[in-house]
Design an enzyme around this catalytic site. Structure first.
Site, short mmCIF file in Angstrom:
data_model
loop_
_atom_site.label_atom_id
_atom_site.label_comp_id
_atom_site.label_asym_id
_atom_site.label_seq_id
_atom_site.Cartn_x
_atom_site.Cartn_y
_atom_site.Cartn_z
N ASP A 1 -23.25 -25.26 60.17
CA ASP A 1 -22.69 -26.61 60.23
C ASP A 1 -23.67 -27.61 59.65
O ASP A 1 -24.82 -27.29 59.38
CB ASP A 1 -22.31 -26.97 61.68
CG ASP A 1 -23.45 -26.75 62.66
OD1 ASP A 1 -24.55 -26.38 62.24
OD2 ASP A 1 -23.22 -26.95 63.87
N ASN B 1 -21.37 -30.13 75.65
CA ASN B 1 -19.91 -30.26 75.79
C ASN B 1 -19.18 -28.95 75.49
O ASN B 1 -17.97 -28.93 75.35
CB ASN B 1 -19.39 -31.37 74.87
CG ASN B 1 -19.61 -31.04 73.39
OD1 ASN B 1 -20.26 -30.05 73.06
ND2 ASN B 1 -19.07 -31.86 72.51
N HIS C 1 -19.56 -27.12 72.72
CA HIS C 1 -19.24 -26.84 71.32
C HIS C 1 -20.03 -25.64 70.80
O HIS C 1 -21.08 -25.28 71.33
CB HIS C 1 -19.41 -28.08 70.43
CG HIS C 1 -20.80 -28.50 70.12
ND1 HIS C 1 -21.10 -29.77 69.63
CD2 HIS C 1 -22.01 -27.88 70.21
CE1 HIS C 1 -22.40 -29.86 69.43
NE2 HIS C 1 -22.99 -28.74 69.78
N GLU D 1 -15.73 -28.70 68.16
CA GLU D 1 -15.77 -29.61 69.30
C GLU D 1 -14.59 -29.37 70.24
O GLU D 1 -13.60 -28.73 69.86
CB GLU D 1 -15.69 -31.05 68.77
CG GLU D 1 -16.87 -31.46 67.87
CD GLU D 1 -18.13 -31.82 68.66
OE1 GLU D 1 -18.55 -31.05 69.53
OE2 GLU D 1 -18.71 -32.87 68.36
C1 F6R Z 1 -26.52 -26.50 65.32
C2 F6R Z 1 -25.31 -26.18 66.08
C3 F6R Z 1 -25.06 -26.74 67.42
C4 F6R Z 1 -26.21 -26.42 68.38
C5 F6R Z 1 -25.94 -26.96 69.77
C6 F6R Z 1 -27.15 -26.81 70.67
O1 F6R Z 1 -26.49 -25.90 64.05
O2 F6R Z 1 -24.50 -25.45 65.60
O3 F6R Z 1 -23.86 -26.21 67.93
O4 F6R Z 1 -26.40 -25.04 68.45
O5 F6R Z 1 -25.59 -28.32 69.72
O6 F6R Z 1 -28.19 -27.58 70.17
P1 F6R Z 1 -29.66 -27.45 70.75
O7 F6R Z 1 -30.12 -26.06 70.43
O8 F6R Z 1 -30.49 -28.48 70.00
O9 F6R Z 1 -29.59 -27.69 72.20
#
Ligand code: F6R
Length: 244
Positions: free
Chosen positions: A67, A136, A138, A143
């Protein structure tokens, strides 16, 4: 889904690295998708050290970006691409020919989505994904409310993602849209590794493991994957025991 609760995040990161190494040894030309964010960074460091000791060779692997924030690329400090280049691809000396990311500056993002979908389809499916999870629930930028049938798509980010996402950047950034692989890519991947650490993830972890399968908590769909290994630390897993 197989869930392992470790005493420390270090243990989870070591276990994730071991599973990645095992997978790449079995299939040296694996197509791999690693999440960016904070969670996988320690796993990346371990992989870099193992690669220096010749315990793993990624030179025949292909990497696909999970992403990105719309409007950003690897020159934006804190973007997904910059994180992956700095913390993994550059230290491992991965050839740029083997790295595929969304070009979020393209004037036609639908074409970008199709381009990445085609690259993945040409490989069959993704062989290995390492995922983090959002507070959340995701996965990537899938999302709450996402279709479980989605392939790559552009998304209006949730308020939680916009707020939490500020942590990656030095100054405050306008974060409104993202582009992401879809839930379909995740479900079709041959092997999934999920890492979660810290108390802030406890609700999402609960929904991932015990929650009703609903697109309001995208992580809940992981319950249906046949080869999904989650490594959690005690803080992230703290609501699981209460549920048993
Ligand atoms: C990032 C991604 C997001 C993160 C998630 C957790 O490429 O795909 O889904 O994996 O937001 O983020 P952290 O690891 O910073 O808590």
């Amino acid at each position: 889904m197989n869930v392992k609760v470790n005493d420390s995040f270090e243990e989870s990161s070591l276990a994730a690295a071991d599973l990645i190494i095992e997978t790449v040894k079995e299939k040296p030309d694996s197509m791999i998708c690693f999440a960016a964010g904070s969670t996988p960074i320690r796993t990346f460091e371990i992989l870099i050290n193992k690669s220096k000791s010749s315990l793993i060779d990624f030179s025949n692997c292909t990497f696909v970006g999970l992403d990105e924030w719309i409007g950003m690329d690897k020159n934006d400090k804190g973007s997904c691409q910059e994180t992956l280049y700095t913390s993994l691809f550059v230290p491992l000396n991965i050839s740029s020919q083997n790295i595929h990311f969304f070009n979020t500056k393209s004037s036609n993002l639908r074409v970008e989505c199709k381009k990445i979908d085609q690259i993945i389809a040409n490989n069959g499916n993704i062989d290995l994904m390492l995922l983090g999870i959002g507070q959340n629930g995701h996965l990537g930028f899938n999302e709450p409310g996402v279709s479980f049938d989605s392939f790559s798509h552009v998304v209006n980010l949730s308020e939680v993602t916009k707020t939490v996402g500020q942590k990656y950047f030095e100054g405050s950034r306008e974060l409104s849209m993202g582009i992401t692989l879809g839930i379909r890519h995740i479900l079709d991947a041959k092997c999934l590794i999920v890492l979660a650490s810290g108390i802030k993830k406890n609700k999402a972890v609960y929904e991932m493991v015990h929650g009703k399968i609903t697109n309001e908590w995208p992580v809940s769909i992981l319950q249906t994957h046949k080869n999904c290994q989650a490594f959690l630390d005690k803080e992230a897993a703290c609501l699981l025991n209460e549920a048993q």
